[in-house]
Design a protein around this motif. Structure first.
Motif, mmCIF file in Angstrom:
data_model
loop_
_atom_site.group_PDB
_atom_site.id
_atom_site.type_symbol
_atom_site.label_atom_id
_atom_site.label_comp_id
_atom_site.label_asym_id
_atom_site.label_seq_id
_atom_site.Cartn_x
_atom_site.Cartn_y
_atom_site.Cartn_z
ATOM 1 N N ASP A 1 0.822 -1.219 0.000
ATOM 2 C CA ASP A 1 0.000 0.000 0.000
ATOM 3 C C ASP A 1 0.853 1.266 0.000
ATOM 4 O O ASP A 1 0.511 2.251 -0.634
ATOM 5 N N LEU A 2 1.963 1.212 0.739
ATOM 6 C CA LEU A 2 2.853 2.360 0.861
ATOM 7 C C LEU A 2 4.235 1.981 0.345
ATOM 8 O O LEU A 2 4.804 0.966 0.762
ATOM 9 N N PHE A 3 4.755 2.793 -0.572
ATOM 10 C CA PHE A 3 6.043 2.517 -1.223
ATOM 11 C C PHE A 3 7.027 3.619 -0.839
ATOM 12 O O PHE A 3 6.792 4.793 -1.117
ATOM 13 N N LYS B 1 -8.338 -5.346 -4.585
ATOM 14 C CA LYS B 1 -9.275 -4.221 -4.571
ATOM 15 C C LYS B 1 -9.124 -3.300 -5.768
ATOM 16 O O LYS B 1 -10.091 -2.717 -6.239
ATOM 17 N N ASN B 2 -7.893 -3.166 -6.271
ATOM 18 C CA ASN B 2 -7.642 -2.178 -7.321
ATOM 19 C C ASN B 2 -7.474 -2.799 -8.715
ATOM 20 O O ASN B 2 -7.099 -2.121 -9.651
ATOM 21 N N GLU B 3 -7.735 -4.100 -8.826
ATOM 22 C CA GLU B 3 -7.585 -4.726 -10.130
ATOM 23 C C GLU B 3 -8.611 -4.169 -11.112
ATOM 24 O O GLU B 3 -9.771 -3.982 -10.785
ATOM 25 N N GLY B 4 -8.120 -3.883 -12.295
ATOM 26 C CA GLY B 4 -9.014 -3.360 -13.325
ATOM 27 C C GLY B 4 -9.146 -1.864 -13.324
ATOM 28 O O GLY B 4 -9.715 -1.279 -14.246
ATOM 29 N N LYS B 5 -8.623 -1.210 -12.296
ATOM 30 C CA LYS B 5 -8.695 0.252 -12.237
ATOM 31 C C LYS B 5 -7.531 0.873 -12.992
ATOM 32 O O LYS B 5 -6.427 0.368 -12.961
ATOM 33 N N LYS B 6 -7.801 1.949 -13.664
ATOM 34 C CA LYS B 6 -6.742 2.621 -14.414
ATOM 35 C C LYS B 6 -5.923 3.503 -13.490
ATOM 36 O O LYS B 6 -6.439 4.124 -12.580
ATOM 37 N N ILE C 1 8.337 0.515 -10.023
ATOM 38 C CA ILE C 1 7.299 -0.444 -9.647
ATOM 39 C C ILE C 1 5.913 0.175 -9.797
ATOM 40 O O ILE C 1 5.005 -0.418 -10.386
ATOM 41 N N LEU C 2 5.736 1.378 -9.281
ATOM 42 C CA LEU C 2 4.430 2.030 -9.327
ATOM 43 C C LEU C 2 4.004 2.395 -10.742
ATOM 44 O O LEU C 2 2.806 2.467 -11.044
ATOM 45 N N ASN C 3 4.978 2.637 -11.635
ATOM 46 C CA ASN C 3 4.672 3.015 -13.008
ATOM 47 C C ASN C 3 4.744 1.839 -13.976
ATOM 48 O O ASN C 3 4.719 2.033 -15.196
ATOM 49 N N GLU D 1 0.557 14.738 -9.628
ATOM 50 C CA GLU D 1 -0.027 13.856 -10.644
ATOM 51 C C GLU D 1 0.362 12.394 -10.449
ATOM 52 O O GLU D 1 -0.176 11.520 -11.132
ATOM 53 N N MET D 2 1.278 12.126 -9.539
ATOM 54 C CA MET D 2 1.741 10.765 -9.315
ATOM 55 C C MET D 2 0.768 10.052 -8.377
ATOM 56 O O MET D 2 0.975 9.965 -7.165
ATOM 57 N N LYS D 3 -0.331 9.572 -8.966
ATOM 58 C CA LYS D 3 -1.382 8.931 -8.186
ATOM 59 C C LYS D 3 -1.700 7.555 -8.759
ATOM 60 O O LYS D 3 -1.883 7.392 -9.954
ATOM 61 N N VAL D 4 -1.742 6.569 -7.872
ATOM 62 C CA VAL D 4 -2.147 5.210 -8.211
ATOM 63 C C VAL D 4 -3.248 4.830 -7.225
ATOM 64 O O VAL D 4 -3.047 4.959 -6.005
ATOM 65 N N PRO D 5 -4.407 4.398 -7.703
ATOM 66 C CA PRO D 5 -5.522 4.088 -6.793
ATOM 67 C C PRO D 5 -5.107 3.165 -5.646
ATOM 68 O O PRO D 5 -4.539 2.106 -5.862
ATOM 69 N N GLY D 6 -5.389 3.600 -4.425
ATOM 70 C CA GLY D 6 -5.123 2.772 -3.257
ATOM 71 C C GLY D 6 -3.670 2.700 -2.838
ATOM 72 O O GLY D 6 -3.332 1.970 -1.901
ATOM 73 N N LYS D 7 -2.792 3.464 -3.511
ATOM 74 C CA LYS D 7 -1.357 3.396 -3.201
ATOM 75 C C LYS D 7 -0.840 4.756 -2.727
ATOM 76 O O LYS D 7 -1.370 5.808 -3.089
ATOM 77 N N HIS D 8 0.203 4.714 -1.916
ATOM 78 C CA HIS D 8 0.835 5.909 -1.386
ATOM 79 C C HIS D 8 2.353 5.757 -1.550
ATOM 80 O O HIS D 8 2.865 4.635 -1.583
ATOM 81 N N TRP D 9 3.078 6.858 -1.636
ATOM 82 C CA TRP D 9 4.524 6.770 -1.844
ATOM 83 C C TRP D 9 5.244 7.915 -1.142
ATOM 84 O O TRP D 9 4.668 8.977 -0.890
ATOM 85 N N ALA D 10 6.510 7.681 -0.835
ATOM 86 C CA ALA D 10 7.351 8.707 -0.215
ATOM 87 C C ALA D 10 8.804 8.502 -0.627
ATOM 88 O O ALA D 10 9.273 7.373 -0.745
#
Length: 349
Positions: free
Chosen positions: A60-62, A343-348, A75-77, A134-143
Motif C-alpha cells: 500500500d505504501l512505497f 481491490k484495485n484490479e481493473g482500475k486505471k 514499480i508504481l509506473n 499527478e503521481m497517483k495510483v488508486p489505493g497506493k501511497h509513496w514517499a
C-alpha cells in the motif's frame, strides 16, 4: 567478523482472523546504495517473470531513498525492468556519463565526479514529466527522501494522502524529486531549481534504510498501531557482514593515501551503523511482520570492488545467489503477510 543472521521469523497462525481486525498497512521499503540497486531491480524482475508477482499488487505504501526511490517509481509506473538490468553493468556510460578530472572536480560543488545530465535522461524515461501532484495510483501511497543541505533539514516528498510529507513540492516534477534523492555528494552536484528552497542532496545522508521513516509516515497518516503494519525491506548490501580497517601510516609517504582510505572507511562505517539501527529497530517493533531481503555473504573483496558507480562480476554473481537462496522466504512472506490486493484490479492508473 560478524556472522550473517536471519532478518525474519515466521510463526504459523493459531487462530482465525477476527472479522473486526483492522486491514494491515503493507509497506515496501527500498534502500539506497547507488549501482548496488541492481539487486533490487534483479529481484523484482525475477519475481514478476518467474512467479507472476507484481509487488505493486502486494503493498500500500512505497518508500525509497536514492536508487531505492527510482525502484519504487519503476514499480508504481509498471516499468519493464528487463532492459534496465544491463544498464547497471555499464553504469558509467548508462547512468553517470561525463566524468570530470581531478582539477575540474575541485571546481564542482561537493567535489562532484559527474555532471547529472545522463542520469537525468534515464530518470525521465521512467516517470516522464509527471508532477508530484499527478503521481497517483488508486489505493497506493509513496514517499521519497532527500536532504536539504542549505537548511540542514530532512525532506520528504510524497503523496498528498500522507501526513508528514512536504506539500509545498506538489508542482515539482517527479524526475526532479528522484534526482534530489539521488544526488550523492562526491558523485553528483546537489539538485536545485526554482521550486526547491535549497541545495538538495542524497536522502541516504539520513535515511539510507528508511524503515523507521516509513513507520513514522504509516502511523502518522493512518489510524493504526504498530501491530497493524507489515513491512518488506529490500536492501542493497549485507549489513551483517561488515568489517572496517583503519590504518596508522607506517611511513610519511603513505600519510595522505592511508588517511584518505581511513576517511572512506569512516564514512562507510557511519552509514552502515545507521542502517543497522534502522533494521534492528524495525525488527524490534514489528517482529514477524518485518522481513529484510538483501545480498548475503558479501566478502570484503566484493565490498571494495563495488562503489556507488560500479559493480563487479562477483557482485552480480552474488545477487543471483542471494535471490536463489531467499526467494522461497520472499514468496512465503508475500503469501502470508502481504497477500495480493484485489481491490484495485481493473482500475486505471
Amino acid at each position: 567478523m560478524k556472522t550473517n543472521k536471519k532478518r525474519f521469523i515466521f510463526r504459523k497462525k493459531t487462530a482465525a482472523k477476527d472479522k473486526h481486525e483492522k486491514e494491515k498497512l503493507r509497506i515496501l521499503v527500498v534502500d539506497g546504495g547507488g549501482i548496488k540497486g541492481y539487486f533490487v531491480t534483479y529481484l523484482v524482475h525475477r519475481l514478476k517473470v518467474e512467479h507472476g508477482i507484481n509487488l505493486k499488487d502486494h503493498f500500500d505504501l512505497f518508500v525509497g531513498t536514492s536508487v531505492g526511490a527510482i525502484s519504487t517509481m519503476a514499480i508504481l509506473n509498471d516499468v519493464d525492468l528487463e532492459p534496465i538490468l544491463p544498464l547497471f553493468v555499464d553504469a558509467e556510460e548508462s547512468f553517470f556519463g561525463k566524468k570530470y578530472d581531478v582539477f575540474r572536480r575541485l571546481q564542482r560543488p561537493l567535489l562532484a565526479k559527474y555532471d547529472s545530465k545522463t542520469f537525468e535522461k534515464f530518470v525521465r524515461k521512467i516517470v516522464h514529466d509527471k508532477k508530484v501532484s499527478e503521481m497517483k495510483v488508486p489505493g497506493k501511497h509513496w514517499a521519497i527522501f532527500s536532504t536539504n543541505l542549505s537548511e540542514a533539514k530532512p525532506v520528504i516528498f510524497g503523496s498528498d494522502t500522507l501526513n508528514g510529507v512536504d506539500k509545498k513540492y506538489r508542482d515539482l516534477k517527479i524526475s526532479d524529486v528522484m534526482l534530489a534523492s539521488s544526488a550523492a555528494p562526491g558523485y553528483f552536484p546537489p539538485k536545485n531549481n526554482r521550486l526547491l528552497n535549497g541545495e538538495m542532496a542524497d536522502g541516504g545522508l539520513w535515511a539510507n534504510t528508511p524503515t523507521l521513516q516509513a513507520l513514522f509516515l504509516g502511523l502518522k497518516s493512518f489510524n493504526l498501531t504498530i501491530k497493524d503494519i507489515v513491512m518488506l525491506n529490500i536492501g542493497t548490501t549485507d549489513l551483517t557482514n561488515k568489517e572496517f580497517v583503519f590504518k596508522v601510516p607506517a611511513h610519511k609517504r603513505n600519510i595522505v593515501r592511508d588517511n584518505v582510505n581511513n576517511a572512506a572507511e569512516l564514512v562507510r562505517s557511519i552509514m552502515y551503523t545507521s542502517q543497522n539501527f534502522s533494521v534492528e529497530a524495525a525488527e524490534e517493533f514489528l517482529g514477524d511482520n518485518f522481513m529484510r531481503i538483501a545480498p548475503v555473504n558479501e566478502t570484503r573483496e566484493i565490498v571494495e570492488e563495488n562503489l556507488i558507480d560500479r559493480v563487479s562480476e562477483a557482485f552480480l554473481e552474488n545477487c543471483v545467489l542471494s535471490y536463489e537462496t531467499q526467494k522461497d522466504q520472499i514468496l512465503e512472506f508475500l503469501k502470508h503477510k502481504a497477500p495480493k490486493d484485489h481491490k484495485n484490479e481493473g482500475k486505471k492508473v
